[in-house]
Scaffold this motif. Sequence first.
Motif, PDB file in Angstrom:
ATOM      1  N   UNK A   1     -14.302  -7.976  25.111  1.00  0.00           N
ATOM      2  CA  UNK A   1     -14.323  -6.527  25.295  1.00  0.00           C
ATOM      3  C   UNK A   1     -12.910  -5.980  25.523  1.00  0.00           C
ATOM      4  N   UNK A   2     -12.157  -6.676  26.398  1.00  0.00           N
ATOM      5  CA  UNK A   2     -10.796  -6.226  26.698  1.00  0.00           C
ATOM      6  C   UNK A   2      -9.909  -6.344  25.468  1.00  0.00           C
ATOM      7  N   UNK A   3      -9.999  -7.495  24.785  1.00  0.00           N
ATOM      8  CA  UNK A   3      -9.168  -7.710  23.599  1.00  0.00           C
ATOM      9  C   UNK A   3      -9.530  -6.732  22.492  1.00  0.00           C
ATOM     10  N   UNK A   4     -10.829  -6.472  22.340  1.00  0.00           N
ATOM     11  CA  UNK A   4     -11.280  -5.558  21.301  1.00  0.00           C
ATOM     12  C   UNK A   4     -10.770  -4.146  21.549  1.00  0.00           C
ATOM     13  N   UNK A   5     -10.778  -3.728  22.809  1.00  0.00           N
ATOM     14  CA  UNK A   5     -10.364  -2.362  23.149  1.00  0.00           C
ATOM     15  C   UNK A   5      -8.852  -2.215  23.197  1.00  0.00           C
ATOM     16  N   UNK A   6      -8.168  -3.215  23.753  1.00  0.00           N
ATOM     17  CA  UNK A   6      -6.723  -3.118  23.958  1.00  0.00           C
ATOM     18  C   UNK A   6      -5.919  -3.883  22.906  1.00  0.00           C
ATOM     19  N   UNK A   7      -6.608  -4.434  21.893  1.00  0.00           N
ATOM     20  CA  UNK A   7      -5.917  -5.239  20.890  1.00  0.00           C
ATOM     21  C   UNK A   7      -4.776  -4.504  20.210  1.00  0.00           C
ATOM     22  N   UNK A   8      -5.053  -3.290  19.763  1.00  0.00           N
ATOM     23  CA  UNK A   8      -4.006  -2.511  19.097  1.00  0.00           C
ATOM     24  C   UNK A   8      -2.862  -2.173  20.056  1.00  0.00           C
ATOM     25  N   UNK A   9      -3.191  -1.937  21.320  1.00  0.00           N
ATOM     26  CA  UNK A   9      -2.141  -1.647  22.300  1.00  0.00           C
ATOM     27  C   UNK A   9      -1.223  -2.843  22.480  1.00  0.00           C
ATOM     28  N   UNK A  10      -1.807  -4.046  22.546  1.00  0.00           N
ATOM     29  CA  UNK A  10      -0.994  -5.257  22.669  1.00  0.00           C
ATOM     30  C   UNK A  10      -0.098  -5.429  21.433  1.00  0.00           C
ATOM     31  N   UNK A  11      -0.675  -5.174  20.257  1.00  0.00           N
ATOM     32  CA  UNK A  11       0.094  -5.328  19.023  1.00  0.00           C
ATOM     33  C   UNK A  11       1.244  -4.335  18.952  1.00  0.00           C
ATOM     34  N   UNK A  12       0.972  -3.069  19.303  1.00  0.00           N
ATOM     35  CA  UNK A  12       2.012  -2.036  19.285  1.00  0.00           C
ATOM     36  C   UNK A  12       3.093  -2.350  20.314  1.00  0.00           C
ATOM     37  N   UNK A  13       2.695  -2.895  21.465  1.00  0.00           N
ATOM     38  CA  UNK A  13       3.669  -3.273  22.487  1.00  0.00           C
ATOM     39  C   UNK A  13       4.635  -4.322  21.946  1.00  0.00           C
ATOM     40  N   UNK A  14       4.084  -5.358  21.304  1.00  0.00           N
ATOM     41  CA  UNK A  14       4.930  -6.417  20.746  1.00  0.00           C
ATOM     42  C   UNK A  14       5.871  -5.875  19.682  1.00  0.00           C
ATOM     43  N   UNK A  15       5.336  -5.076  18.763  1.00  0.00           N
ATOM     44  CA  UNK A  15       6.168  -4.504  17.701  1.00  0.00           C
ATOM     45  C   UNK A  15       7.223  -3.560  18.266  1.00  0.00           C
ATOM     46  N   UNK A  16       6.831  -2.747  19.247  1.00  0.00           N
ATOM     47  CA  UNK A  16       7.765  -1.793  19.835  1.00  0.00           C
ATOM     48  C   UNK A  16       8.908  -2.467  20.556  1.00  0.00           C
ATOM     49  N   UNK A  17       8.610  -3.532  21.309  1.00  0.00           N
ATOM     50  CA  UNK A  17       9.656  -4.245  22.037  1.00  0.00           C
ATOM     51  C   UNK A  17      10.588  -5.001  21.089  1.00  0.00           C
ATOM     52  N   UNK A  18      10.022  -5.558  20.021  1.00  0.00           N
ATOM     53  CA  UNK A  18      10.859  -6.217  19.008  1.00  0.00           C
ATOM     54  C   UNK A  18      11.776  -5.199  18.343  1.00  0.00           C
ATOM     55  N   UNK A  19      11.221  -4.027  18.002  1.00  0.00           N
ATOM     56  CA  UNK A  19      12.018  -2.965  17.387  1.00  0.00           C
ATOM     57  C   UNK A  19      13.134  -2.512  18.319  1.00  0.00           C
ATOM     58  N   UNK A  20      12.844  -2.474  19.626  1.00  0.00           N
ATOM     59  CA  UNK A  20      13.858  -2.064  20.601  1.00  0.00           C
ATOM     60  C   UNK A  20      15.017  -3.066  20.633  1.00  0.00           C
ATOM     61  N   UNK A  21      14.680  -4.359  20.603  1.00  0.00           N
ATOM     62  CA  UNK A  21      15.725  -5.386  20.611  1.00  0.00           C
ATOM     63  C   UNK A  21      16.583  -5.289  19.357  1.00  0.00           C
ATOM     64  N   UNK A  22      15.941  -5.086  18.215  1.00  0.00           N
ATOM     65  CA  UNK A  22      16.685  -4.972  16.952  1.00  0.00           C
ATOM     66  C   UNK A  22      17.544  -3.710  16.925  1.00  0.00           C
ATOM     67  N   UNK A  23      17.057  -2.659  17.589  1.00  0.00           N
ATOM     68  CA  UNK A  23      17.770  -1.373  17.570  1.00  0.00           C
ATOM     69  C   UNK A  23      18.954  -1.358  18.533  1.00  0.00           C
ATOM     70  N   UNK A  24      18.738  -1.875  19.750  1.00  0.00           N
ATOM     71  CA  UNK A  24      19.804  -1.758  20.749  1.00  0.00           C
ATOM     72  C   UNK A  24      19.969  -2.945  21.659  1.00  0.00           C
ATOM     73  N   UNK A  25      19.414  -4.089  21.293  1.00  0.00           N
ATOM     74  CA  UNK A  25      19.590  -5.275  22.111  1.00  0.00           C
ATOM     75  C   UNK A  25      18.667  -5.294  23.313  1.00  0.00           C
ATOM     76  N   UNK A  26      18.998  -6.191  24.265  1.00  0.00           N
ATOM     77  CA  UNK A  26      18.134  -6.364  25.437  1.00  0.00           C
ATOM     78  C   UNK A  26      18.178  -5.181  26.382  1.00  0.00           C
ATOM     79  N   UNK A  27      19.246  -4.413  26.356  1.00  0.00           N
ATOM     80  CA  UNK A  27      19.293  -3.191  27.165  1.00  0.00           C
ATOM     81  C   UNK A  27      18.227  -2.206  26.698  1.00  0.00           C
ATOM     82  N   UNK A  28      18.133  -2.049  25.388  1.00  0.00           N
ATOM     83  CA  UNK A  28      17.105  -1.180  24.818  1.00  0.00           C
ATOM     84  C   UNK A  28      15.709  -1.712  25.138  1.00  0.00           C
ATOM     85  N   UNK A  29      15.553  -3.028  25.130  1.00  0.00           N
ATOM     86  CA  UNK A  29      14.279  -3.652  25.486  1.00  0.00           C
ATOM     87  C   UNK A  29      13.850  -3.227  26.888  1.00  0.00           C
ATOM     88  N   UNK A  30      14.770  -3.289  27.842  1.00  0.00           N
ATOM     89  CA  UNK A  30      14.470  -2.902  29.221  1.00  0.00           C
ATOM     90  C   UNK A  30      14.118  -1.432  29.348  1.00  0.00           C
TER      91      UNK A  30
END
Length: 380
Positions: A1-30
């Motif tokens: 139930x949790x994975x089904x409801x929050x699955x897209x949120x987890x995926x967007x979180x991973x993609x967003x944090x990766x994009x932040x690192x690529x955009x501005x490094x670990x400072x941007x990640x934080x």
Amino acid sequence: MVLKTFGWSFAVTALGLVAAVLFGGWTAFGIVAILSVLEISLSFDNAVVNAGILKKMNAFWQKIFLTVGILIAVFGMRLVFPVVIVAISASMGPIEAVDLALTDKDRYEQLVTDAHPAIAAFGGMFLLMIFLDFIFEDRDIKWLAWLERPLAKLGKIDMLSVCVALVVLLITAMTFATHAHLHAGSADKAETVLLSGIGGLITYMVVGGLSGYFEDKLEEEEEREHEEEEEAARTGKPRSAVALAGKAAFFMFLYLEVLDASFSFDGVIGAFAITNDIVLMALGLGIGAMYVRSLTVYLVRQGTLDDYVYLEHGAHYAIGALAVILLVTIQYQISELITGSIGVILIAWSFWSSVRRNRALAAAEGKAEASDRTEVSSGV
């Protein structure tokens, strides 16, 4: 139930944090991680209120809320909205505003800050009307009965919510909105606050009124449909399909989007205290918005509002507090930590009150069952 409801949120979180690192490094990640937590903490009450509305909608419109709605929330309010503010307040084209956001971040931040009184007045009045309509309504279940009971009696006066809201707006314009000028070519701050506040009030009345109208129509049609089902069962005749539910759900969806926009004002403005980079802002606030959306659907599917009956009360009190805070920030700066903490405390308090109520009801039912068993065993 949790994975089904929050699955897209987890995926967007991973993609967003990766994009932040690529955009501005670990400072941007934080920075993106901090902004995500900020958005979730400021908008938890939004999820509770949204759930109270979303549970009236069918599975199709819940999916629309999670798909189309999230696009509006992330790209519309967290990315496009700040650019539109700058374009309007600085009388420049949208392309110029985007270029300014990417090349002159300090100037961009200043223009958004200058537009804050108008944003705060509009959002503050919209949220204040939601709070006032809630506390002036006579409800079967009351959380703070000593306060809600007399307010419900006052609520029988026609248009009381509008009158109170207009008085608050007038006081705000005469006190917090002093006659200082925002920037070259801008109107007087008091006039700006009055016009924007009236705009927020009108928006609430139009969108909320249409939503309520179609919701009432939907209930009438459901009653008629039920009668037709009974008639069809007796006579064997086919019944006609009802298409009004689509209209009702659409306006409720529209109301949800305007509500989300009003909640996002403080998050967007508060984000500038952490960064003035529009890309990092969109990533962080977008991730947070995804979790708010998923949490809303989770509350609906779990029936949490039915089990913990005071949660909706706590969320509306948090809305009232946020409305007041938005109006106060027209003149004074208030930390986002305070804004988020007030909402979390009120909702946590209402949750604990709901738990205590459920325990008391369970204990009372247990005593009643024990009494019944005693009477039966004694032959009474």
